[in-house]
Enzyme design. Sequence first.
Site, mmCIF file in Angstrom:
data_model
loop_
_atom_site.group_PDB
_atom_site.id
_atom_site.type_symbol
_atom_site.label_atom_id
_atom_site.label_comp_id
_atom_site.label_asym_id
_atom_site.label_seq_id
_atom_site.Cartn_x
_atom_site.Cartn_y
_atom_site.Cartn_z
ATOM 1 N N ASP A 53 0.863 -1.181 0.000
ATOM 2 C CA ASP A 53 0.000 0.000 0.000
ATOM 3 C C ASP A 53 0.901 1.233 0.000
ATOM 4 O O ASP A 53 2.068 1.153 0.403
ATOM 5 C CB ASP A 53 -0.888 0.018 1.257
ATOM 6 C CG ASP A 53 -2.178 0.802 1.072
ATOM 7 O OD1 ASP A 53 -3.267 0.217 1.184
ATOM 8 O OD2 ASP A 53 -2.105 2.019 0.803
ATOM 9 N N ILE A 54 0.322 2.353 -0.418
ATOM 10 C CA ILE A 54 1.045 3.624 -0.297
ATOM 11 C C ILE A 54 1.018 4.078 1.165
ATOM 12 O O ILE A 54 1.891 4.828 1.612
ATOM 13 C CB ILE A 54 0.433 4.691 -1.244
ATOM 14 C CG1 ILE A 54 1.377 5.872 -1.441
ATOM 15 C CG2 ILE A 54 -0.926 5.145 -0.742
ATOM 16 C CD1 ILE A 54 0.930 6.833 -2.530
ATOM 17 N N TYR A 74 -14.005 8.235 -10.846
ATOM 18 C CA TYR A 74 -13.856 6.867 -10.329
ATOM 19 C C TYR A 74 -14.470 5.863 -11.308
ATOM 20 O O TYR A 74 -13.837 4.881 -11.703
ATOM 21 C CB TYR A 74 -14.556 6.802 -8.967
ATOM 22 C CG TYR A 74 -14.620 5.456 -8.307
ATOM 23 C CD1 TYR A 74 -13.472 4.771 -7.934
ATOM 24 C CD2 TYR A 74 -15.864 4.875 -8.015
ATOM 25 C CE1 TYR A 74 -13.552 3.536 -7.286
ATOM 26 C CE2 TYR A 74 -15.951 3.654 -7.370
ATOM 27 C CZ TYR A 74 -14.789 2.984 -7.015
ATOM 28 O OH TYR A 74 -14.879 1.779 -6.378
HETATM 29 N N1 LIG Z 1 -15.664 -0.434 -0.482
HETATM 30 C C1 LIG Z 1 -16.611 -0.482 -1.419
HETATM 31 O O1 LIG Z 1 -17.790 -0.306 -1.150
HETATM 32 C C2 LIG Z 1 -16.207 -0.789 -2.834
HETATM 33 C C3 LIG Z 1 -17.217 -0.895 -3.798
HETATM 34 C C4 LIG Z 1 -16.870 -1.158 -5.109
HETATM 35 C C5 LIG Z 1 -15.551 -1.362 -5.446
HETATM 36 N N2 LIG Z 1 -14.584 -1.255 -4.494
HETATM 37 C C6 LIG Z 1 -13.189 -1.428 -4.911
HETATM 38 O O2 LIG Z 1 -12.511 -2.285 -4.024
HETATM 39 C C7 LIG Z 1 -11.144 -1.854 -3.920
HETATM 40 C C8 LIG Z 1 -10.787 -1.669 -2.455
HETATM 41 O O3 LIG Z 1 -11.655 -0.703 -1.911
HETATM 42 P P1 LIG Z 1 -11.643 -0.313 -0.364
HETATM 43 O O4 LIG Z 1 -13.034 -0.147 0.051
HETATM 44 O O5 LIG Z 1 -10.752 -1.231 0.371
HETATM 45 O O6 LIG Z 1 -11.008 1.140 -0.456
HETATM 46 P P2 LIG Z 1 -10.055 1.870 0.604
HETATM 47 O O7 LIG Z 1 -10.051 3.310 0.226
HETATM 48 O O8 LIG Z 1 -10.431 1.469 1.971
HETATM 49 O O9 LIG Z 1 -8.642 1.217 0.235
HETATM 50 C C9 LIG Z 1 -7.919 1.577 -0.913
HETATM 51 C C10 LIG Z 1 -6.446 1.491 -0.568
HETATM 52 O O10 LIG Z 1 -5.698 1.932 -1.722
HETATM 53 C C11 LIG Z 1 -4.581 2.622 -1.226
HETATM 54 N N3 LIG Z 1 -4.018 3.515 -2.243
HETATM 55 C C12 LIG Z 1 -4.474 4.743 -2.620
HETATM 56 N N4 LIG Z 1 -3.643 5.268 -3.526
HETATM 57 C C13 LIG Z 1 -2.637 4.358 -3.730
HETATM 58 C C14 LIG Z 1 -1.491 4.326 -4.546
HETATM 59 N N5 LIG Z 1 -1.169 5.352 -5.336
HETATM 60 N N6 LIG Z 1 -0.707 3.220 -4.517
HETATM 61 C C15 LIG Z 1 -1.021 2.175 -3.714
HETATM 62 N N7 LIG Z 1 -2.085 2.155 -2.878
HETATM 63 C C16 LIG Z 1 -2.891 3.238 -2.912
HETATM 64 C C17 LIG Z 1 -5.098 3.411 -0.027
HETATM 65 O O11 LIG Z 1 -4.030 3.786 0.839
HETATM 66 C C18 LIG Z 1 -6.057 2.405 0.588
HETATM 67 O O12 LIG Z 1 -5.430 1.647 1.625
HETATM 68 C C19 LIG Z 1 -11.010 -0.588 -4.734
HETATM 69 O O13 LIG Z 1 -10.455 -0.916 -5.990
HETATM 70 C C20 LIG Z 1 -12.430 -0.128 -4.889
HETATM 71 O O14 LIG Z 1 -12.603 0.599 -6.077
HETATM 72 C C21 LIG Z 1 -14.880 -0.973 -3.184
#
Ligand SMILES: NC(=O)c1ccc[n+]([C@@H]2O[C@H](COP(=O)([O-])OP(=O)(O)OC[C@H]3O[C@@H](n4cnc5c(N)ncnc54)[C@H](O)[C@@H]3O)[C@@H](O)[C@H]2O)c1
Length: 324
Positions: free
Chosen positions: A33-34, A142
């Site tokens: 993760d970042i 997004y």
């Molecule tokens: N949570 C939901 O309801 C939901 C719904 C549909 C799709 N998704 C997808 O599931 C995936 C995970 O979602 P989530 O809910 O865990 O989101 P989240 O925001 O909790 O986690 C995303 C993670 O990505 C990391 N990140 C951001 N920029 C970065 C970079 N440049 N390099 C590396 N890491 C980076 C963040 O630090 C974070 O830990 C995503 O792709 C999201 O689009 C989630």
Amino acid sequence: MTTRCLVTGAGGQVGLDLIRVLRARGFDVHGSDIAPRPGPAQLDDDVPWHSLDVTDADAVESLFSKVRPHRVFHLAAILSARGEEVPQRTYHVNQTGTVNVLETCRKLEVERVIFTSTIAVFGPGLPELVPDDVPLQPTTMYGVTKVAGEMLGDYYWRRFGLDFRAVRFPGLISASLPGGGTSDYALFMYTDGVRLGHYEAFCRADTRIPLMYMPDGIRALVELSEAPRGSLRRSTYNIAAFSPTAEQIAASVSTAIPGVKITFAPDAHRQAILDSWPRVLDDDNARQDWGWQPEFTLDQMTEALVPKIRALIEQNPELFERDH
Ligand SMILES: NC(=O)c1ccc[n+]([C@@H]2O[C@H](COP(=O)([O-])OP(=O)(O)OC[C@H]3O[C@@H](n4cnc5c(N)ncnc54)[C@H](O)[C@@H]3O)[C@@H](O)[C@H]2O)c1
């Protein structure tokens, strides 16, 4: 040989739960993760953790060359609501980041890439029941970048034979901090309900979008990643669980938190995003091709979730505090 999995964006809401489930299944799992490594309450000490910004192509290639994963779960992204604050950054992380991951996986011949798409790929003018293949006209950066991610992954599969698989997640709900999605009103009904006894939702009472309890979402990712390729007729699949109105969620919450007061004060911007999303998803292809089936109904989720949220808030009363 143990299958090695590398998760990007592993410190988020989905990633931490996914790591636990993959490890319980006996996989060797690396997180990246970042953001800094999460604390021991969230992530076991023996999970290897790597600092990685997916927008940095050289860093992606260097880490993947070192870890040599068989499977990559590419989760790193900026979500819908947060994504609209700085769309340019959202483009960079979600789109450039995804190309970097795909390109590295192609070069290193990674066996499988699993991608998390979303209902935000859809746009206004949808039928009541939304199948996989309708025109995709997202209204957020997004959504735009997730459409591109789906298409790029499919291209890499057809052009280079990279085994790319994706689910379109509904709004996911779990007892953890959400990542800034537009479906967060659903979780806030539970968290503010427990913390404060009331919540003013940023949507209309009749807002209806597909939602899913996190354990079902994680199981979907794992099951899709294990399906025989020959049974998959496509790269990206809708998956569904339940589609309650916001008012129905409020009613379910009040069965577990008696006396809770949930009101509705729609925020125009977020309501417009919600209104552009599907009300109900058709997930027939996922059911047919890899046997997808949700386990949790809305009320079963409520029953499971409320005690978890209560316990978390008891341990850390500030956890779900926020300024909106
Ligand atoms: N949570 C939901 O309801 C939901 C719904 C549909 C799709 N998704 C997808 O599931 C995936 C995970 O979602 P989530 O809910 O865990 O989101 P989240 O925001 O909790 O986690 C995303 C993670 O990505 C990391 N990140 C951001 N920029 C970065 C970079 N440049 N390099 C590396 N890491 C980076 C963040 O630090 C974070 O830990 C995503 O792709 C999201 O689009 C989630």
